[in-house]
Scaffold this active site. Structure first.
Site, short mmCIF file in Angstrom:
data_model
loop_
_atom_site.label_atom_id
_atom_site.label_comp_id
_atom_site.label_asym_id
_atom_site.label_seq_id
_atom_site.Cartn_x
_atom_site.Cartn_y
_atom_site.Cartn_z
N ASP A 1 -1.43 -17.43 4.28
CA ASP A 1 -2.20 -18.70 3.85
C ASP A 1 -2.80 -19.48 5.18
O ASP A 1 -3.96 -19.58 4.87
CB ASP A 1 -1.99 -18.62 2.38
CG ASP A 1 -0.65 -19.59 2.68
OD1 ASP A 1 0.11 -19.66 4.04
OD2 ASP A 1 0.37 -19.83 1.80
N ASP B 1 -10.88 -8.51 7.22
CA ASP B 1 -12.01 -8.62 6.45
C ASP B 1 -13.19 -10.50 6.80
O ASP B 1 -14.60 -10.34 7.20
CB ASP B 1 -12.59 -7.80 5.36
CG ASP B 1 -12.81 -6.62 4.65
OD1 ASP B 1 -12.17 -5.87 6.23
OD2 ASP B 1 -13.40 -6.34 4.44
N TYR C 1 0.78 -0.99 0.32
CA TYR C 1 0.24 0.50 0.05
C TYR C 1 0.91 1.41 -0.18
O TYR C 1 0.27 2.11 0.17
CB TYR C 1 -1.30 -0.16 0.99
CG TYR C 1 -2.46 -0.55 0.83
CD1 TYR C 1 -1.78 -1.32 -0.11
CD2 TYR C 1 -2.73 -0.93 2.08
CE1 TYR C 1 -3.22 -2.71 0.09
CE2 TYR C 1 -4.43 -2.01 1.87
CZ TYR C 1 -4.72 -2.34 1.10
OH TYR C 1 -5.23 -3.35 1.11
N LYS D 1 3.94 -13.80 4.91
CA LYS D 1 4.35 -15.09 4.25
C LYS D 1 6.04 -14.84 3.26
O LYS D 1 6.98 -14.45 2.13
CB LYS D 1 3.54 -15.34 3.03
CG LYS D 1 3.64 -15.44 1.40
CD LYS D 1 2.62 -17.04 1.85
CE LYS D 1 2.37 -17.30 0.86
NZ LYS D 1 2.17 -18.96 1.14
MG MG Z 1 -10.26 -3.57 4.40
#
Ligand code: MG
Ligand code: NAI
Length: 325
Positions: free
Chosen positions: A198, A226, A119, A166
């Site tokens: 994962d 989420d 990001y 990861k």
């Molecule tokens: Mg979000």
């Protein structure tokens, strides 16, 4: 001292859930609210989703309550997190008694790196066929997150935390993240348990009770929280805090919910609990706890919004929370 709280409703249901949370704050504290604009609507009007004035208001305030922005979300929330110098996004996900949750045992907190990873925004189009993204990981940001995580678990009487990464594939970036986080924890006498992200995505729905605090890189924290929302009854319940060294911004995890915006039925609980986190951050622990208890009581007995199987409006839920304070 009267603290200044910047209030940004943003777009969509932000205009419904933020006023609901402000009503709750007004009932328990004596803040000065400074309203500011950001998001799609102001971009349409002025061409700029985040006016300088809003950035300044947030940077100067003692804390900010933010709703959500629509298509311009990345142009708004990333700079606002920077305006408060936020290095960690705290995202608690817990099931509440009385709420129909897929996994009622869920009660964990994500501590998400909040400034870098994928990001950080270094994307390029290199040819008509090729786009690339540079993933940024620094030892310093990872260590700052880890210091926060150590304090966080120690204050709560926990022995340690999980680190999701990861590093088996992204050896340099997640390797650096993992090494920095685990060495800070070691130095602080805090236990760490590594989990590949994962594998974590499988273990979380199968056995959420195995996790209390999970430290993770930016994108992983966004996606996995989420996923956790899905286990506890939906995005209408997940609050979050963007914490900086001397400023902070509080917001629900959800977006503008365009499918229900304007109907007055958005669940305000995520934003009201974000407001409770704001209170606690500013040292109003008793008021924060009172707000949490009032939300718990309303979630247990109703009224509830349609996302939780009820028929109540946003305002009716906020009113019920205020009346139980
Ligand atoms: Mg979000
Ligand atoms: P969303 O979180 O807005 O909605 C996903 C689903 O959850 C929808 O079915 C919605 O109705 C439901 N939902 C969300 N909040 C709710 C609430 N308070 N009460 C009841 N139901 C609720 O995510 P989506 O649909 O992916 O994105 C919509 C817009 O929001 C996009 O433009 C996106 O860019 C923006 N967005 C902004 C964020 C921010 O400002 N921090 C974060 C996530 C998305």
């Amino acid at each position: 001292m009267t603290e200044q709280i910047a209030v940004i409703e943003g777009d969509g249901v932000g205009g419904e859930v933020v006023p609901a949370a402000v009503r709750v704050l007004e009932a328990v504290a004596d803040f000065e609210f400074v309203h500011a604009e950001a998001g799609d609507a102001v971009a349409e009007r002025t061409g700029d989703p985040l006016p300088d004035e809003t950035y300044e208001t947030v940077a100067d305030a003692d804390a900010t309550l933010f709703g959500a922005a629509g298509e311009t979300a990345a142009d708004v929330i990333l700079p606002l997190r920077e305006a408060v110098g936020s290095f960690v996004n705290v995202r608690p996900a817990r099931a509440y008694p009385g709420v129909d949750a897929l996994r009622p045992e869920t009660d964990l907190v994500f501590l998400r790196e909040n400034t870098e990873g994928v990001y950080a925004g270094h994307e390029s189009d290199l040819s008509p066929d090729l786009s690339t993204l540079t993933r940024v990981v620094t030892t310093s940001a990872s260590e700052q997150l880890a210091e926060f995580a150590c304090e966080y678990v120690t204050e709560r009487g926990l022995d340690g935390f999980h680190v999701a990464h990861k590093a088996n594939v992204m050896r340099k970036t997640d390797g650096r993240f993992r090494d920095a986080v685990t060495s800070v924890a070691d130095a602080n006498g805090v236990e760490t348990t590594e989990v590949l992200m994962d594998a974590f995505a499988t273990r979380l729905p199968l056995a959420p009770e195995q996790f209390d605090v999970v430290v993770c890189p930016n994108l992983a924290g966004d996606v996995l929280s989420d996923l956790a929302a899905g286990l506890v009854g939906g995005l209408g319940l997940l609050p979050s805090a963007n914490i900086g060294v001397d400023n902070a911004l509080f917001e629900p995890v959800h977006g503008t919910a365009p499918d229900i915006a304007g109907e007055g039925v958005a669940n305000p609980c995520a934003t009201i609990v974000s407001a409770a986190m704001l209170l606690e951050h500013l040292g109003y622990d008793a008021a924060g706890e009172a707000v949490r208890s009032a939300v718990e009581s309303v979630l247990a007995d109703g009224p509830r919004t349609p996302d939780l199987g009820g028929e109540a409006s946003t305002d009716a839920v906020a009113e019920a929370v205020v009346s139980r304070l």
